[in-house]
Design an enzyme around this catalytic site. Structure first.
Site, PDB file in Angstrom:
ATOM      1  N   ARG A   1      36.514  38.257  37.029  1.00 49.63           N
ATOM      2  CA  ARG A   1      37.243  39.464  37.449  1.00 49.63           C
ATOM      3  C   ARG A   1      37.244  39.584  38.969  1.00 49.63           C
ATOM      4  O   ARG A   1      38.247  39.998  39.578  1.00 49.63           O
ATOM      5  CB  ARG A   1      36.631  40.703  36.803  1.00 49.63           C
TER       6      ARG A   1
ATOM      7  N   CYS B   1      32.321  48.283  41.249  1.00 52.19           N
ATOM      8  CA  CYS B   1      32.464  47.528  39.996  1.00 52.19           C
ATOM      9  C   CYS B   1      33.838  47.823  39.423  1.00 52.19           C
ATOM     10  O   CYS B   1      34.809  47.940  40.168  1.00 52.19           O
ATOM     11  CB  CYS B   1      31.346  47.889  39.010  1.00 52.19           C
TER      12      CYS B   1
END
Length: 281
Positions: free
Chosen positions: A177, A237
């Site tokens: 990611r 995050c």
């Protein structure tokens, strides 16, 4: 209390009048699990269900955004929390969501102290410790929540930091990611990372028994990710949940010049105006 408490410690404290135990389990979008149903099937004796997934600002489109004081106060009072309560957060989630709940309790000044159960419910169960089942409805508490915004970093802060470089930015998402080679779990979100940030997947901080690694191991992980532990750090995050794990780990090493970007990639990645980078740090 320390940031992390052991299962042995908690087992010895069960039943104390000032202890409040909260299940803060939360799952990523698309995960075929029901946190509330799992709580009602088995939870630590005396625990209540936090429902962290709904403890968010109802008018902010970013998931898990910090709730207004009134909503936070309403929730913690419903959970039986008083001003002198010792709060223990645990989870049974792959994303170790108890850290987000721990950060929020401190951020809003709720209770006398807050700590994370090291190893969570998986370690508790692996040790053969007892559980209860069914819903839990605590007697109402009296705690009042007031957020300390000085501990929160915003999109504006992160945009300014790209130019200033005053703080190091550390991303807790998995490497795929972060680099942009793996799609985000939320449809329509761009891939990649905030320019200049570093990557330390939150899962690297845990040992095989689900407990946090030793201070020496943690220090090596942060330094291996390119973080200078003598300089300020902002953690980020996907939606501000696993960033709290990196923050808790840093604080356990004695760092105080740290903050958390609450909007994280859910805010940054959805904004077409924000700069985005792909590839390794």
């Amino acid at each position: 209390m320390t940031i992390f408490v052991s299962t042995e410690w908690l087992a010895a404290e069960l039943g104390k009048s000032d202890l409040r135990i909260l299940d803060a389990s939360l799952f990523l979008p698309g995960t075929p699990r029901d946190a509330r149903a799992e709580f009602e099937a088995a939870h630590i004796p005396g625990a209540a269900f936090l429902d962290l997934d709904t403890l968010a600002d109802p008018i902010d489109p970013a998931p898990h955004s910090l709730p207004p004081d009134a909503l936070m106060t309403q929730r913690v009072q419903a959970l039986g929390i008083d001003a002198d309560s010792r709060i223990i957060l645990y989870d049974n989630s792959p994303i170790r969501s108890a850290a987000r709940a721990w950060w929020m309790m401190r951020l809003y000044g709720v209770g006398a102290s807050a700590a994370i159960l090291d190893g969570g419910l998986p370690k508790w169960l692996a040790e053969g410790r007892s559980t209860d089942s069914g819903a839990a409805i605590p007697a109402p508490g009296t705690a009042v929540a007031r957020i300390d915004r000085a501990q929160v970093r915003t999109k504006a802060d992160l945009r300014a930091n790209i130019d200033s470089g005053n703080a190091q930015v550390l991303d807790a998402r998995g490497a795929g990611r972060f680099t942009g080679t793996e799609a985000e779990p939320r449809p329509g979100m761009a891939s990649g990372h905030i320019p200049g940030s570093r990557n330390l997947p939150y899962s690297a901080l845990f040992a095989a028994d689900n407990s946090l690694k030793s201070p020496d191991e943690l220090r090596a992980l942060y330094e291996g990710a390119g973080i200078d532990l003598n300089r300020p750090v902002i953690t980020t995050c996907g939606s501000g949940v696993t960033a709290a794990i990196l923050l808790a780990g840093l604080e356990s090493l004695g760092k105080t010049d740290i903050g958390l970007y609450d909007g994280s990639w859910s805010e940054w990645g959805f904004d077409p105006a924000t700069p985005k980078a792909t590839g390794a740090a």
